[in-house]
Motif scaffolding. Structure first.
Motif, PDB file in Angstrom:
ATOM      1  N   ALA A 140      19.221   0.369  -4.446  1.00  0.00           N
ATOM      2  CA  ALA A 140      17.835   0.910  -5.008  1.00  0.00           C
ATOM      3  C   ALA A 140      18.079   2.001  -5.944  1.00  0.00           C
ATOM      4  O   ALA A 140      17.414   1.850  -7.039  1.00  0.00           O
ATOM      5  N   ILE A 141      19.098   2.751  -6.046  1.00  0.00           N
ATOM      6  CA  ILE A 141      19.176   3.496  -7.376  1.00  0.00           C
ATOM      7  C   ILE A 141      19.530   2.787  -8.454  1.00  0.00           C
ATOM      8  O   ILE A 141      19.221   2.976  -9.466  1.00  0.00           O
ATOM      9  N   LEU A 142      20.363   1.636  -8.486  1.00  0.00           N
ATOM     10  CA  LEU A 142      20.497   0.633  -9.552  1.00  0.00           C
ATOM     11  C   LEU A 142      19.109   0.259 -10.095  1.00  0.00           C
ATOM     12  O   LEU A 142      18.977   0.171 -11.133  1.00  0.00           O
ATOM     13  N   PHE A 143      18.516  -0.346  -9.157  1.00  0.00           N
ATOM     14  CA  PHE A 143      17.191  -0.891  -9.700  1.00  0.00           C
ATOM     15  C   PHE A 143      16.174   0.114 -10.291  1.00  0.00           C
ATOM     16  O   PHE A 143      15.535   0.050 -11.243  1.00  0.00           O
ATOM     17  N   ALA A 144      16.367   1.352  -9.712  1.00  0.00           N
ATOM     18  CA  ALA A 144      15.518   2.430 -10.458  1.00  0.00           C
ATOM     19  C   ALA A 144      16.249   2.851 -11.893  1.00  0.00           C
ATOM     20  O   ALA A 144      15.056   3.079 -12.760  1.00  0.00           O
ATOM     21  N   GLY A 145      17.153   2.760 -12.073  1.00  0.00           N
ATOM     22  CA  GLY A 145      17.920   3.014 -13.207  1.00  0.00           C
ATOM     23  C   GLY A 145      17.554   1.908 -14.246  1.00  0.00           C
ATOM     24  O   GLY A 145      17.187   2.327 -15.364  1.00  0.00           O
ATOM     25  N   ASP A 146      17.449   0.726 -13.846  1.00  0.00           N
ATOM     26  CA  ASP A 146      17.077  -0.434 -14.586  1.00  0.00           C
ATOM     27  C   ASP A 146      15.364  -0.018 -15.256  1.00  0.00           C
ATOM     28  O   ASP A 146      15.124  -0.356 -16.114  1.00  0.00           O
ATOM     29  N   ILE A 147      14.617  -0.013 -14.214  1.00  0.00           N
ATOM     30  CA  ILE A 147      13.422   0.391 -14.626  1.00  0.00           C
ATOM     31  C   ILE A 147      12.996   1.816 -15.608  1.00  0.00           C
ATOM     32  O   ILE A 147      12.527   1.728 -16.530  1.00  0.00           O
ATOM     33  N   LEU A 148      13.926   2.580 -15.325  1.00  0.00           N
ATOM     34  CA  LEU A 148      14.058   3.998 -16.293  1.00  0.00           C
ATOM     35  C   LEU A 148      14.408   3.375 -17.719  1.00  0.00           C
ATOM     36  O   LEU A 148      13.919   3.853 -18.729  1.00  0.00           O
ATOM     37  N   THR A 149      15.291   2.422 -17.776  1.00  0.00           N
ATOM     38  CA  THR A 149      15.650   1.904 -19.058  1.00  0.00           C
ATOM     39  C   THR A 149      14.290   1.095 -19.779  1.00  0.00           C
ATOM     40  O   THR A 149      14.133   1.194 -20.754  1.00  0.00           O
ATOM     41  N   TYR A 150      13.619   0.389 -19.021  1.00  0.00           N
ATOM     42  CA  TYR A 150      12.479  -0.199 -19.370  1.00  0.00           C
ATOM     43  C   TYR A 150      11.403   0.787 -19.988  1.00  0.00           C
ATOM     44  O   TYR A 150      10.652   0.549 -20.998  1.00  0.00           O
ATOM     45  N   LEU A 151      11.396   1.943 -19.043  1.00  0.00           N
ATOM     46  CA  LEU A 151      10.573   2.971 -19.578  1.00  0.00           C
ATOM     47  C   LEU A 151      10.852   3.580 -21.082  1.00  0.00           C
ATOM     48  O   LEU A 151      10.137   4.064 -21.643  1.00  0.00           O
ATOM     49  N   GLU A 152      12.227   3.539 -21.187  1.00  0.00           N
ATOM     50  CA  GLU A 152      12.657   4.179 -22.313  1.00  0.00           C
ATOM     51  C   GLU A 152      12.349   3.285 -23.543  1.00  0.00           C
ATOM     52  O   GLU A 152      12.088   3.705 -24.547  1.00  0.00           O
ATOM     53  N   PHE A 153      12.448   1.836 -23.248  1.00  0.00           N
ATOM     54  CA  PHE A 153      11.860   1.098 -24.388  1.00  0.00           C
ATOM     55  C   PHE A 153      10.516   1.210 -24.569  1.00  0.00           C
ATOM     56  O   PHE A 153      10.170   1.117 -26.002  1.00  0.00           O
ATOM     57  N   VAL A 154       9.648   1.524 -23.840  1.00  0.00           N
ATOM     58  CA  VAL A 154       8.313   1.658 -23.694  1.00  0.00           C
ATOM     59  C   VAL A 154       8.342   2.842 -24.690  1.00  0.00           C
ATOM     60  O   VAL A 154       7.261   3.153 -25.723  1.00  0.00           O
ATOM     61  N   ILE A 155       8.886   3.908 -24.424  1.00  0.00           N
ATOM     62  CA  ILE A 155       8.614   5.379 -25.196  1.00  0.00           C
ATOM     63  C   ILE A 155       9.297   5.150 -26.632  1.00  0.00           C
ATOM     64  O   ILE A 155       8.643   5.500 -27.531  1.00  0.00           O
ATOM     65  N   ALA A 156      10.227   4.227 -26.730  1.00  0.00           N
ATOM     66  CA  ALA A 156      10.745   4.117 -28.204  1.00  0.00           C
ATOM     67  C   ALA A 156       9.430   3.121 -28.963  1.00  0.00           C
ATOM     68  O   ALA A 156       9.291   3.408 -30.276  1.00  0.00           O
ATOM     69  N   LEU A 157       8.797   2.365 -28.275  1.00  0.00           N
ATOM     70  CA  LEU A 157       7.965   1.513 -29.095  1.00  0.00           C
ATOM     71  C   LEU A 157       6.617   2.498 -29.548  1.00  0.00           C
ATOM     72  O   LEU A 157       5.963   2.395 -30.409  1.00  0.00           O
ATOM     73  N   ARG A 158       6.294   3.287 -28.747  1.00  0.00           N
ATOM     74  CA  ARG A 158       5.183   4.532 -28.722  1.00  0.00           C
ATOM     75  C   ARG A 158       5.577   5.552 -29.884  1.00  0.00           C
ATOM     76  O   ARG A 158       5.076   5.727 -30.910  1.00  0.00           O
ATOM     77  N   LEU A 159       7.068   5.693 -30.004  1.00  0.00           N
ATOM     78  CA  LEU A 159       7.257   6.685 -31.122  1.00  0.00           C
ATOM     79  C   LEU A 159       7.517   5.976 -32.518  1.00  0.00           C
ATOM     80  O   LEU A 159       7.211   6.265 -33.382  1.00  0.00           O
TER      81      LEU A 159
END
Length: 153
Positions: free
Chosen positions: A62-81
């Motif tokens: 569960a923590i591993l999948f949550a970390g993966d989703i956090l990585t996807y959120l980081e990509f979205v933040i990079a695109l917004r920047l």
């Protein structure tokens, strides 16, 4: 005995109260000042994912999948920047164009004397005058217009 009583009944509770005030009020207010919407969204997303996956998967996965989703959120933040950087570049481009225009106008103002400005304005307004009717009585005549002549006021 009196000093011991004063220390344990007065000084130590005050010290505990000061420490609690520091932790629960001052440090919490500083934490809220540093808190951003991005951090809140990440925390909520990770908490929801951990709770969802903890029901079906072991806690480590569960923590591993949550970390993966956090990585996807980081990509979205990079695109917004990146989009924000492009927006800032467009604004800076417009500012530089405006600065060049102002500099050209200032250079022209320094080079040309004020009398030249008025002469240029007089020539332009005289050449750009529109043809007008000679009088209001000519409305019934079919509209005779005197081209190139100024109408009397």
């Amino acid at each position: 005995m009196k000093k011991l009583w004063q220390k344990w009944s007065y000084e130590i509770p005050l010290a505990i109260g000061d420490a609690l005030w520091e932790v629960l009020v001052v440090q919490f207010a500083a934490f809220l000042d540093r808190l951003t919407i991005r951090k809140v969204v990440e925390f909520v997303a990770i908490a929801l994912l951990v709770m969802a996956f903890a029901q079906t998967l072991p806690f480590d996965l569960a923590i591993l999948f949550a970390g993966d989703i956090l990585t996807y959120l980081e990509f979205v933040i990079a695109l917004r920047l990146a989009a924000g950087v492009m927006h800032v570049r467009a604004i800076l481009n417009q500012v530089t164009r405006f600065a060049r225009l102002v500099l050209r106008a200032l250079n022209a103002a320094v080079r040309l004397p004020a009398l030249t400005f008025t002469r240029l304005r007089e020539r332009r307004t005289a050449a750009a005058s529109k043809p007008r009717r000679l009088s209001d009585a000519s409305d019934n005549d079919g509209g005779a217009i005197a081209w190139g002549a100024l109408a009397p006021a």
